[in-house]
Design an enzyme around this catalytic site. Structure first.
Site, PDB file in Angstrom:
ATOM      1  CG  HIS A 216      -8.678  -9.262  15.984  1.00 58.79           C
ATOM      2  ND1 HIS A 216      -9.668  -8.715  15.195  1.00 58.79           N
ATOM      3  CD2 HIS A 216      -7.618  -8.410  15.913  1.00 58.79           C
ATOM      4  CE1 HIS A 216      -9.229  -7.585  14.683  1.00 58.79           C
ATOM      5  NE2 HIS A 216      -7.992  -7.381  15.102  1.00 58.79           N
TER       6      HIS A 216
ATOM      7  CG  HIS B 115      -0.082  -0.867   9.495  1.00 53.06           C
ATOM      8  ND1 HIS B 115       1.114  -1.419   9.892  1.00 53.06           N
ATOM      9  CD2 HIS B 115       0.172  -0.160   8.370  1.00 53.06           C
ATOM     10  CE1 HIS B 115       2.059  -1.070   9.027  1.00 53.06           C
ATOM     11  NE2 HIS B 115       1.515  -0.310   8.103  1.00 53.06           N
TER      12      HIS B 115
ATOM     13  CB  SER C 247      -5.604  -4.837  16.725  1.00 56.48           C
ATOM     14  OG  SER C 247      -5.271  -3.759  15.888  1.00 56.48           O
TER      15      SER C 247
ATOM     16  CD  GLU D 186      -4.857   3.898  10.322  1.00 54.05           C
ATOM     17  OE1 GLU D 186      -4.932   4.265   9.139  1.00 54.05           O
ATOM     18  OE2 GLU D 186      -4.584   2.721  10.663  1.00 54.05           O
TER      19      GLU D 186
ATOM     20  CG  ASP E 125       5.854   4.498   8.122  1.00 53.71           C
ATOM     21  OD1 ASP E 125       5.129   3.507   8.333  1.00 53.71           O
ATOM     22  OD2 ASP E 125       6.843   4.450   7.377  1.00 53.71           O
ATOM     23  N   GLY E 126       3.908   3.660  11.045  1.00 55.95           N
ATOM     24  CA  GLY E 126       4.143   2.665  12.079  1.00 55.95           C
ATOM     25  C   GLY E 126       5.414   1.867  11.881  1.00 55.95           C
TER      26      GLY E 126
ATOM     27  CG  ASP F 226      -2.775  -5.381  11.385  1.00 61.83           C
ATOM     28  OD1 ASP F 226      -2.122  -4.394  11.775  1.00 61.83           O
ATOM     29  OD2 ASP F 226      -3.993  -5.496  11.580  1.00 61.83           O
TER      30      ASP F 226
END
Length: 284
Positions: free
Chosen positions: A19, A42, A100, A118, A143-144, A164
């Site tokens: 971060h 994510h 995030s 997510e 799905d990212g 991430d």
């Protein structure tokens, strides 16, 4: 994968590094008048209670953000990140940690687009509720990794991508590499931030050189790599030693900002005498 809950790890040393980097990248991108898109593959729940049973189970935040929260002697880039965490705790006490998407919500302008992905149903529901009033925002339970094809190139032309995953499934390592390549094929100047855990696993040690090689071949502005090693493996060789961030097409300011902060993070967050950091950059 769908059983993973970041609440167990919120605010730990890995979140601090991740971060800090995210904050510096977003600050830089907000300096230009033109809007940009942030894609978070994510995203998690957006925020986490450090007083709740998940965070308290291992207390990882105690070896992370808690070591910095009350300090008044931090370098400016690190102080800026900690101030954002304080802003997420209006009563002044460290009770909540921003994920995030929450950091993005604090920094992005109304004209900037946020695309958050997510898959965990509970975290998706919490995140969607948290961001429901933010303009130019979509929260999706798909799905990212697969979303990159839909998101890039961005209609704003300027874009940042944060990846991430938990890496609890070993296939995530290959998916990150494939996603990096696809993102650069579709928009070679995208600022891509990749977090990874430092583990004594073959997949973990092999991924970074492969990511760098892809960035060397495809990125317009090279890459920057920062790693923070805080712990030793246990007697069986298990455990997370630290974590790293690979930033592809990094802001030109990022190297010097991290060079200010990483020595202090080693001092504050290191859990053994051999704690250390790596900071390297290759300019295209």
């Amino acid at each position: 994968m769908l059983a993973y809950r970041h609440a167990f790890h919120a605010g730990n040393h890995a979140d601090v590094l991740k971060h800090l980097v995210l904050t510096r990248v977003l600050r830089y991108m907000c300096e230009k008048d033109k809007p940009f898109t942030l894609i978070d593959t994510h995203a998690g729940a957006g925020g986490y209670s450090v007083e709740g049973r998940y965070a308290q189970k291992k207390g990882e935040y105690g070896e992370g953000i808690a070591k910095l929260y009350d300090r008044q002697d931090l370098p400016a880039p690190l102080a800026d990140y900690v101030d954002l965490v304080r802003a997420f705790n209006p009563d002044g006490q460290l009770r909540q940690y921003p994920g995030s998407p929450a950091i993005a919500n604090l920094l992005l302008r109304e004209t900037d687009r946020l695309r958050a992905y997510e898959l965990h149903s509970t975290d998706h529901r919490i995140l969607a509720s948290y961001l429901e009033s933010r303009p130019q925002t979509q929260v999706r339970d798909t799905d990212g990794f697969a979303a990159i094809r839909a998101e890039l190139p961005s209609p704003t032309r300027r874009a940042a991508l944060l990846m991430d995953p938990s890496y609890e499934i070993k296939s995530d390592y290959a998916k990150v590499l494939a996603a990096l390549r696809e993102a650069l094929e579709r928009a070679a100047d995208t600022v891509i931030m990749i977090w990874y855990p430092q583990l004594q696993l073959l997949e973990s040690t092999q991924m970074l050189p492969r990511l760098k090689a892809s960035a060397d071949a495809m990125a317009k502005k090279g890459w920057l790599h920062a790693r923070l090693t805080v712990a030793q493996a246990d007697e069986r060789g298990f455990g997370m030693l630290g974590s790293g961030m690979l930033v592809v097409n990094p802001p030109f300011t990022l190297h010097d900002e991290l060079a200010e902060c990483l020595p202090l993070l080693v001092e504050r967050l290191g859990q053994y005498d051999g704690a250390n950091y790596v900071l390297e950059q290759k300019v295209a």
